[in-house]
Design an enzyme around this catalytic site. Sequence first.
Site, mmCIF file in Angstrom:
data_model
loop_
_atom_site.group_PDB
_atom_site.id
_atom_site.type_symbol
_atom_site.label_atom_id
_atom_site.label_comp_id
_atom_site.label_asym_id
_atom_site.label_seq_id
_atom_site.Cartn_x
_atom_site.Cartn_y
_atom_site.Cartn_z
ATOM 1 N N ASN A 1 51.340 45.023 40.788
ATOM 2 C CA ASN A 1 51.723 43.732 41.045
ATOM 3 C C ASN A 1 51.345 43.423 42.632
ATOM 4 O O ASN A 1 51.282 42.232 42.744
ATOM 5 C CB ASN A 1 53.291 43.685 40.718
ATOM 6 C CG ASN A 1 53.876 42.395 41.438
ATOM 7 O OD1 ASN A 1 53.808 41.419 40.712
ATOM 8 N ND2 ASN A 1 54.408 42.549 42.448
ATOM 9 N N TYR B 1 32.797 35.310 54.915
ATOM 10 C CA TYR B 1 34.270 35.584 54.139
ATOM 11 C C TYR B 1 34.887 34.289 54.085
ATOM 12 O O TYR B 1 34.762 33.257 54.930
ATOM 13 C CB TYR B 1 35.101 36.367 55.369
ATOM 14 C CG TYR B 1 36.422 36.576 54.646
ATOM 15 C CD1 TYR B 1 36.876 37.218 53.780
ATOM 16 C CD2 TYR B 1 37.626 35.734 55.495
ATOM 17 C CE1 TYR B 1 38.470 37.523 53.273
ATOM 18 C CE2 TYR B 1 38.848 35.790 54.892
ATOM 19 C CZ TYR B 1 39.047 36.606 54.059
ATOM 20 O OH TYR B 1 40.643 36.719 53.550
#
Length: 323
Positions: free
Chosen positions: A112, A188
Amino acid sequence: MSSPQFSFTTTAEEVATAFANEIRGKNVLITGTSLNGIGFEAARVIAKHANLVIITGYNAERLKLSEDALKQDVPSANIRCLILDLSSLVAVRKAAAEVNAYSEPIHVLIHNAAAAIGPFKLTVDKLETQLATAHFGPFLFTKLVSSKLLAAGTSSYVPRVVFVSSAAHTFGTGVNFETIGKPSAEKYQSMDAYFQSKSANILTAIELSKRSKGRINAYSLHPGIIYTNINQKPESIADMQAIGVLRPDGTPNTDDHQWKTIPQGAATTVAAAFDPKLNAVSGAYLDDSTAANDKISPHSSDPANAKKLWEATEEILGERFVF
């Protein structure tokens, strides 16, 4: 007994109650369990029925806050803390060694945890931070504790690995194999890195399911759009505003998006971990606590891409994940 019907508004508590018999006796490890997050809520409802819930975090003080809150809410809960920094491969190895020293097997591993969306940043291993935290770290950790998962398998039970992905993967073009191991500040884009990491989650679940040959069932999922601590971080707000998820004042944009509460957002995680119907569809992607493979973008459901990502990840990490 008929299968429960789940929807957008189903809560994690409702799912856990529906599958209480499946949760009972299980040992579950959940990464990213900070307060005000869906990992914490999943841990809370699972802890009401499970034998053991292992919560993780890279910050000991914050992890202790989660432990205390869980024990206060569920006094009967058996909670164990594990320091795990998924952005460091050395730290992942250390945490995995600790898990492998446990006397218990691990029935369910839930990935998670995620890094905040934000400016370009490299980890100590020279990997891009979002991909390191959401993909490389979880891949290595799963590999290193796989014997603990396999030890939980029986003639009637197959251990599970769950990856919390996102429908946001559909906004990207999939994993960029040219930059995944050679990140550059020039190429990026923060949201693209997020989309790639979520595509990687889906592809890894598909390939893990395939390669384990029925010994581990793997799933990925879309939890929904939820106002949690990760999209409240200062470095994430500008990106969330740019794509219209947050308003200019930083509050949730409820005009253009349907939001889930944290209890609703954790529901699909619990379903992926315990719904027995999913045994027949290992590798599936879930939405609203139900298998929804039709909602995966082609770039993230392509078996060739899943195989390519697995092999590229092994090469970058310098070790193979075999069963």
